[in-house]
Design an enzyme around this catalytic site. Structure first.
Site, PDB file in Angstrom:
ATOM      1  N   ALA A 236      -7.072  -2.714   3.526  1.00  0.00           N
ATOM      2  CA  ALA A 236      -8.421  -2.618   2.961  1.00  0.00           C
ATOM      3  C   ALA A 236      -8.445  -3.363   1.634  1.00  0.00           C
ATOM      4  O   ALA A 236      -7.424  -3.468   0.947  1.00  0.00           O
ATOM      5  CB  ALA A 236      -8.772  -1.154   2.744  1.00  0.00           C
TER       6      ALA A 236
ATOM      7  N   GLU B 182      -3.462  -0.828  10.788  1.00  0.00           N
ATOM      8  CA  GLU B 182      -4.340   0.076  11.557  1.00  0.00           C
ATOM      9  C   GLU B 182      -5.255  -0.717  12.479  1.00  0.00           C
ATOM     10  O   GLU B 182      -5.530  -0.317  13.608  1.00  0.00           O
ATOM     11  CB  GLU B 182      -5.143   0.940  10.584  1.00  0.00           C
ATOM     12  CG  GLU B 182      -4.260   1.926   9.831  1.00  0.00           C
ATOM     13  CD  GLU B 182      -5.012   2.670   8.764  1.00  0.00           C
ATOM     14  OE1 GLU B 182      -5.565   2.018   7.847  1.00  0.00           O
ATOM     15  OE2 GLU B 182      -5.053   3.901   8.814  1.00  0.00           O
TER      16      GLU B 182
ATOM     17  N   GLY C 213      -4.660  -0.922   6.208  1.00  0.00           N
ATOM     18  CA  GLY C 213      -5.731  -1.126   7.185  1.00  0.00           C
ATOM     19  C   GLY C 213      -5.446  -2.292   8.102  1.00  0.00           C
ATOM     20  O   GLY C 213      -5.936  -2.322   9.241  1.00  0.00           O
TER      21      GLY C 213
ATOM     22  N   GLU D 267      -0.367   3.058   1.880  1.00  0.00           N
ATOM     23  CA  GLU D 267      -1.445   3.762   1.182  1.00  0.00           C
ATOM     24  C   GLU D 267      -0.934   4.850   0.236  1.00  0.00           C
ATOM     25  O   GLU D 267      -1.470   5.060  -0.836  1.00  0.00           O
ATOM     26  CB  GLU D 267      -2.415   4.383   2.189  1.00  0.00           C
ATOM     27  CG  GLU D 267      -3.270   3.386   2.939  1.00  0.00           C
ATOM     28  CD  GLU D 267      -2.576   2.796   4.158  1.00  0.00           C
ATOM     29  OE1 GLU D 267      -1.339   2.919   4.285  1.00  0.00           O
ATOM     30  OE2 GLU D 267      -3.290   2.200   4.982  1.00  0.00           O
TER      31      GLU D 267
END
Ligand code: T1G
Length: 694
Positions: free
Chosen positions: A61, A105, A102, A125
């Site tokens: 992210a 993911e 992310g 994270e």
């Protein structure tokens, strides 16, 4: 759009293109969804490849969007991953270099994954004080198993892709051209009929999941006292194991939204960006050409010189180590070898690597052996006259263009530069003891230091794994100038009613690695004594408690003399409260006619930390430091300031400068209040409702 879309004989390729690391910001997320829709609507397209341009598949992210509306604006990453996973046409993630957070993911939402070797695979994270917030806690355990997944999620550590080749994460790890392999793989699966595999449909197999999760909890409880995120990682994984994918995903989302608001996460993100921002100097362009740096000279083979030399040897840079006397030189070389042998004993260095590094070390007694050095760092006695001799000599011997650096911790780098005819080549490189261990390097910019010298030193700092922070020239630069005010308050509080152990305990409970008195006993109380003696002459107006001088007059210099603020036993570094010292403190208060009073832990922490903040604010006002995050990086990497609070300046923002100002004004009105001259910028920012960090 931060995404490119192309088609190749029935395969649509969606390429993330959002430099520098394909952060999954809003425009990238929207671009992926658009690409998927285009692929669904094109009957010629049978399969889809998802890949990344440049140096990463995706670094996750876009953390610059956190706590802004964009972060939760649709399509959120969860929406994107659902679109990938529910695509009727198979999606193949082609991973190179980096697939983190992310980014991993997103790849886990694909039906297939192929990777090049050497790619860093991680869910980091937790290192930002959060947890994987787009299904990572649910899909990774289904992809690689509960144990491997929980280890990766709770540690945040990257794993090379080839190490996961047989883990169930990748369908293929391909050498050679990843793009070609991805197209071929996509054509193959595109020809298949029927549903394509979803990671979410796999089962999490483990003979004793509850037992392993409890083991993980016990492990985390020991190491993550100040941080909530690791515990939440386990909660989310456990929910998926116990209650199934969707319930696990819901708890993951709930935990993510809670954690991203925590001060600990804000602190960790601040440190992440602060580390990177520190290497940028406003008026030195990123593309400034750097000077060649093939070999280094170090002058002084004492504790500092030896430690400094090791940094370069560790990076494979040859070092010529100069001393004035053979036995000092021999002692210095022997200490370097001994340090490496200790590392080998801990299994952190191979014996052959020790010999390789020692082979790069060239001891000498002659300045002439420094004539080819590209950088020379002096670490001689901290006295201007000695520095003068060294730099005048270097001016004769060093080759044109050699960078001449001083490791001075308190002396004026401009004065040192003036001992040479090349002040533009002179810079301060202030290492922190032990120099081969401490990450912080203060790079002191003289008024004539050339920009390419700075660019060269900042690049070198990265190579030797230091956090380099640029400081202007002032007494104590950034770190020591601030710590002096911190120590002043500590000494006043002894006079006013506190005892060393109480002060240390209070600030260590706040999170400091070591309180001021244990620290002083370790470093040597005579060092502070020498600085204060200089201070009394240069700045008679600066009011100091003389209590520490009394301690030194008793010959109590700390661990090295078996006693300082605390008592010590031979071979035991434990600090025992000293009756003798407590009595001296009592007597001192009486002589000073000071009515001793109970001082609360809260007051101790406020006076110590706000003393740092107030001086830090002045350092910013004077331009000695260019940004508040630089000051925080100095304190996080060089002074044991607690990471979960993000540094003194971020901590002040967290408390609120309005409250910091009121506290400082309160202390300024009390005994010893003359030490509190409120920095004007604190009042200004407080009035504007702002903080140091925006
Ligand atoms: N977002 C925004 N910018 C980033 C970024 C990120 N995720 N990662 C790096 N940058 C910037 C960095 O600030 C620097 O900027 C430049 O990229 C190069 O970085 C839902 C929510 C990827 C291994 O924690 O570990 O996904 O200074 O110098 O050494 O679960 O960056 O050049 O202007 O470090 O080659 C999780 C963090 C996010 C990865 C590359 N992801 N990044 O290392 O370059 S949270 C991370 C890294 C998340 C989801 C959650 C490293 C790297 P500038 P760099 P590098």
């Amino acid at each position: 759009m931060a995404v490119d879309y192309t088609t190749h004989d029935g395969v649509a390729v969606i390429t993330l293109n959002n430099p520098p690391v394909n952060g999954l910001g809003l425009s990238t997320r929207a671009g992926i969804v658009d690409g998927l829709e285009r692929a669904q609507n094109d009957p010629a397209v049978k399969a889809i490849v998802l890949t990344g341009a440049g140096k990463a598949f995706s670094g996750g992210a876009d953390i610059t969007e956190f706590n802004t509306p964009k972060a939760t604006q649709e399509p959120t990453l969860g929406t994107v991953i659902r679109a990938v996973e529910n695509s009727p046409k198979p999606v193949v993630a082609a991973i190179h270099s980096v697939a983190m957070g992310g980014g991993l993911e997103l790849a886990l939402g694909a039906h297939y994954r192929i990777a090049a070797p050497g790619a860093q695979i991680a869910l980091p994270e937790v290192k930002l004080g959060i947890l994987p917030g787009a299904g990572g806690t649910q899909r990774l355990p289904r992809a690689i198993g509960l144990e491997a997944a929980l280890n990766m999620i709770v540690s945040g550590a990257p794993v090379p892709s080839e190490q996961l080749a047989d883990s169930g994460l990748f369908d293929e790890v391909v050498e050679g051209d990843l793009a070609e392999a991805a197209l071929a793989f996509a054509r193959k699966v595109g020809a298949k009929t029927g549903a394509h595999p979803k990671v979410r449909d796999r089962k999490i197999e483990h003979p004793n999941a509850a037992g392993f999760i409890q083991f993980a909890r016990n492990t985390v409880a020991g190491i993550a006292k100040q941080f909530p995120a690791p515990h939440k990682c386990i909660d989310a994984v456990e929910a998926g194991v116990k209650n199934g994918f969707d319930k696990g995903l819901a708890l993951e989302r709930e935990c993510f939204l809670a954690l991203v608001q925590t001060p600990e996460s804000r602190a960790l993100r601040h440190a992440f960006f602060g580390e990177r921002a520190a290497s940028k100097i406003a008026d030195v362009p990123a593309d400034t050409p750097v000077r060649e740096l093939k070999q280094v000279g170090v002058i002084g083979a004492g504790t500092m010189g030896g430690g400094i030399a090791m940094n370069f040897l560790n990076a494979g840079i040859p070092v010529t180590l100069l001393e004035t006397k053979q036995e000092a030189l021999d002692r210095g070389v022997a200490t370097i070898r001994k340090n490496y042998e200790a590392t080998v004993k801990k299994g952190k260095l191979k014996p052959e690597a020790l010999e390789q590094r020692m082979a790069l070390l060239k001891p000498t007694l002659s300045y002439d052996d420094l004539k080819d050095a590209d950088l020379i760092v002096e670490a001689v006695f901290e006295e201007l006259g000695v520095k003068e001799q060294v730099f005048r000599r270097l001016d004769e011997v060093a080759k044109p263009g050699a960078i001449l650096a001083s490791n001075t911790s308190t002396l004026d780098v401009d004065k040192i530069a003036a001992f040479t005819r090349r002040p533009q080549d002179v810079v301060g490189m202030h290492f922190f003891s032990p120099a081969n261990v401490m990450k912080l390097l203060e790079v002191v910019r003289g008024k004539e230091t050339a920009k390419d010298v700075l660019a060269t030193v900042m690049k070198l700092a990265k190579k030797i794994k230091k956090t380099a922070v640029v400081s202007g020239v002032c007494d104590g630069f950034i770190g020591n100038r601030m710590i002096e005010q911190y120590v002043r308050q500590a000494l006043f509080m002894l006079e006013e009613g506190a005892l060393p152990a109480q002060v240390d305990r209070a600030i260590e409970k706040f999170g400091f690695a070591m309180g001021p008195f244990r620290m002083s006993d370790l470093a040597g109380n005579d060092i502070g004594w020498a600085i204060r003696k200089r201070r009394y002459i240069e700045h008679p107006e600066m009011h100091y408690s003389k209590i520490a001088d009394r301690l030194c007059e008793m010959g109590r210099f700390g661990q090295k003399t078996g006693g300082g603020w605390y008592d010590y036993k031979a071979g035991d570094r434990t600090a025992y409260p000293s009756k003798v010292v407590d009595e001296m403190i009592d007597a001192f208060s009486k002589e000073a006619n000071t009515e001793r009073r109970k001082i609360s832990d809260e007051e101790i922490v406020e006076r110590l930390v706000f003393a740092l903040v107030n001086e830090g604010a002045k350092i910013l006002e004077e331009g000695i430091a260019s940004k508040a995050s630089d000051i925080d990086m100095v304190y996080l990497t060089g002074y044991g300031f607690p990471l979960h609070r993000g540094g003194p300046m971020l901590y002040a923002d967290t408390v609120g400068l309005y409250n910091v100002e009121r506290a400082i004004r309160r202390y300024a009105a009390r005994p010893n209040g003359d030490a509190w001259k409120l920095a004007p910028s604190i009042a200004k920012l407080a009035a504007e409702g702002r903080g140091f960090n925006g």
